[in-house]
Design an enzyme around this catalytic site. Structure first.
Site, short mmCIF file in Angstrom:
data_model
loop_
_atom_site.label_atom_id
_atom_site.label_comp_id
_atom_site.label_asym_id
_atom_site.label_seq_id
_atom_site.Cartn_x
_atom_site.Cartn_y
_atom_site.Cartn_z
N ASN A 1 8.26 -7.39 -11.53
CA ASN A 1 8.89 -6.06 -11.42
C ASN A 1 10.40 -6.12 -11.18
O ASN A 1 11.11 -5.18 -11.55
CB ASN A 1 8.18 -5.24 -10.35
CG ASN A 1 6.83 -4.71 -10.86
OD1 ASN A 1 6.51 -4.85 -12.04
ND2 ASN A 1 6.05 -4.11 -9.98
N ILE B 1 1.26 6.99 -12.46
CA ILE B 1 2.05 7.83 -11.57
C ILE B 1 3.00 8.71 -12.38
O ILE B 1 3.11 9.92 -12.13
CB ILE B 1 2.84 6.98 -10.55
CG1 ILE B 1 1.88 6.16 -9.68
CG2 ILE B 1 3.71 7.88 -9.67
CD1 ILE B 1 2.56 5.23 -8.71
N GLY B 2 3.67 8.13 -13.38
CA GLY B 2 4.64 8.89 -14.18
C GLY B 2 4.05 10.15 -14.79
O GLY B 2 4.67 11.22 -14.73
N ARG C 1 -0.76 -3.28 -8.71
CA ARG C 1 -1.59 -4.38 -8.18
C ARG C 1 -2.97 -4.40 -8.82
O ARG C 1 -3.47 -3.39 -9.29
CB ARG C 1 -1.78 -4.19 -6.66
CG ARG C 1 -0.56 -4.50 -5.85
CD ARG C 1 -0.95 -4.58 -4.40
NE ARG C 1 -1.06 -3.26 -3.77
CZ ARG C 1 -1.53 -3.10 -2.52
NH1 ARG C 1 -1.96 -4.12 -1.85
NH2 ARG C 1 -1.59 -1.89 -1.99
N ARG D 1 1.39 -6.39 -2.54
CA ARG D 1 2.51 -5.75 -3.22
C ARG D 1 3.59 -6.80 -3.51
O ARG D 1 4.25 -6.77 -4.53
CB ARG D 1 3.09 -4.63 -2.35
CG ARG D 1 2.13 -3.45 -2.12
CD ARG D 1 2.76 -2.40 -1.23
NE ARG D 1 1.89 -1.25 -0.99
CZ ARG D 1 1.06 -1.14 0.05
NH1 ARG D 1 0.96 -2.15 0.92
NH2 ARG D 1 0.32 -0.05 0.23
N HIS E 1 7.06 -0.94 3.34
CA HIS E 1 5.85 -0.43 2.67
C HIS E 1 4.91 -1.62 2.45
O HIS E 1 4.80 -2.13 1.35
CB HIS E 1 6.21 0.23 1.35
CG HIS E 1 5.03 0.81 0.65
ND1 HIS E 1 4.12 1.67 1.26
CD2 HIS E 1 4.60 0.67 -0.63
CE1 HIS E 1 3.19 2.00 0.40
NE2 HIS E 1 3.45 1.42 -0.75
N GLY F 1 9.08 5.29 -16.67
CA GLY F 1 7.70 4.83 -16.47
C GLY F 1 6.82 6.07 -16.59
O GLY F 1 6.95 7.00 -15.79
N ARG G 1 -1.21 9.48 4.48
CA ARG G 1 -2.50 8.80 4.69
C ARG G 1 -2.87 8.83 6.18
O ARG G 1 -3.99 9.15 6.56
CB ARG G 1 -2.41 7.35 4.18
CG ARG G 1 -2.40 7.26 2.66
CD ARG G 1 -1.98 5.92 2.13
NE ARG G 1 -2.30 5.79 0.70
CZ ARG G 1 -1.83 4.82 -0.10
NH1 ARG G 1 -1.04 3.89 0.41
NH2 ARG G 1 -2.15 4.79 -1.38
#
Ligand code: TXD
Length: 315
Positions: free
Chosen positions: A100, A18-19, A87, A93, A180, A14, A156
């Site tokens: 997924n 993010i990747g 999302r 999620r 999560h 991916g 966070r």
């Protein structure tokens, strides 16, 4: 010229939001040579070249390649999986599961064949079910299949505490347990600032408000971005885990790890404090919890169990 990977090989399955940042952070930390993989033709190659062109500017030595062939991923030491859809506003999620889990089955089947010795870090959502899917299909030991969520959720929480108290993030220590999702458990009893228990520095009301904001922090970002979710902080969080493994740092950090009896949980991935070193998840740390936190954790375990059951039906 045939590429020879002489450094640790890090495969990113991916190469999206993010990747791409995983590759950037891994290169900047000189963790090893990097393979960006994606099913979108060309994109991983373009990102890899861009990162290689930056090497002389940021002084990192790493071979970085982009590919859509699992042959190029073969033999990776670390694999980080972000394959999947993120999302959109209004989605939970859990809403990502149907799409997924199909992607995760494809990825895991290929990883079983091409990366039999890798330390696998899953990021894709719904995280607790996706990391379970990878473990089930690859058959890798639970020490070598983990999920990235706790480092991000704890980060966070730490940030919101530092912001509220106007102190350095370097001096805030806090972690999150559980799944999560909205049932995650910020463990307030163990939050501290410079070693001082948080409960001596903030009112319970303010602490609860921060705990709630932590639970919803991912959705807050999705609401702003509209067509994607967080990517800088998830990438940085997963790289911290990969670095702990590659450099045998014995980090004590929260990750989604397979519990076999710990916290009264058997056969589920759950966000728990672990030690990560050269042997992967080397130990799960069981901490004492208040009755109220135990109840919150049990609620989270039930939510994860329902999600994993849905994934199991689709394997
Ligand atoms: O804390 C956490 N774990 C979460 C995880 C934090 C934020 C985002 N979270 C999840 O990560 C998110 O809900 C998604 O499920 C993943 C990846 O998020 P990202 O923002 O990187 O999504 P992108 O930019 O859409 O990138 C996903 C890439 C995209 O380029 C697709 O072409 C690719 O995945 N993709 C695949 N790659 C390989 N193999 C297959 N089968 C495949 N299908 C799609």
């Amino acid at each position: 010229m045939a590429r020879t990977f002489t450094r640790p090989k890090i495969a990113l399955i991916g190469s999206g939001q993010i990747g791409g940042n995983l590759a950037l952070f891994a290169a900047q930390k000189q963790l090893g040579d990097i393979v960006l993989f994606d099913i979108v033709d060309g994109m991983p190659k373009g990102k890899a070249l861009d990162l290689e062109h930056m090497a002389p500017v940021q002084y990192y030595d790493a071979k970085i390649m982009g590919t859509s062939s699992y042959e190029d991923v073969a033999g990776a030491d670390v694999v980080i999986v972000t394959a999947g859809i993120p999302r959109k506003p209004g989605m939970s999620r859990d809403d990502l599961l149907d799409t997924n889990v199909k992607i995760m089955k494809d990825v895991a089947t290929n990883l079983k064949e091409h990366c039999p010795d890798a330390f696998i870090i899953c990021i894709s959502n719904p995280l607790d079910a996706m990391v379970y899917t990878i473990k089930e299909i690859t058959g890798r030991p639970s020490s070598h299949v983990v999920g990235m969520a706790g480092v991000l959720d704890s980060g966070r929480l730490q940030y919101f505490i530092a912001e509220h108290l106007n102190v350095s993030v370097e001096d805030v220590n806090a972690f999150v347990l559980g799944g999560h999702g909205d049932t995650m458990v910020p463990v307030i009893d163990y939050c501290s600032v410079g070693g001082v228990p948080l409960t001596q520095m903030m009112s319970r009301e303010d602490i609860e408000a921060i705990a709630n904001r932590t639970r919803k922090a991912g959705g807050e970002i999705v609401g702003h971005l509209k067509n994607g979710s967080a990517f800088y902080s998830p990438a940085a969080s997963a790289i911290a885990m990969a670095e702990a493994y590659l450099r045998d740092k014995k980090r004590v950090i929260p990750c989604a790890a397979m519990c076999n009896g710990e916290y009264g949980v058997d056969g589920l991935y759950l966000g728990v404090p672990v030690i990560i070193g050269k042997d992967g998840v080397e130990k799960i740390l069981e901490v004492e919890l208040s009755d109220s936190d135990k109840a919150l954790l049990n609620t989270s375990v039930e939510a994860v169990g329902r999600l994993v059951e849905e994934a199991r039906k689709r394997l």
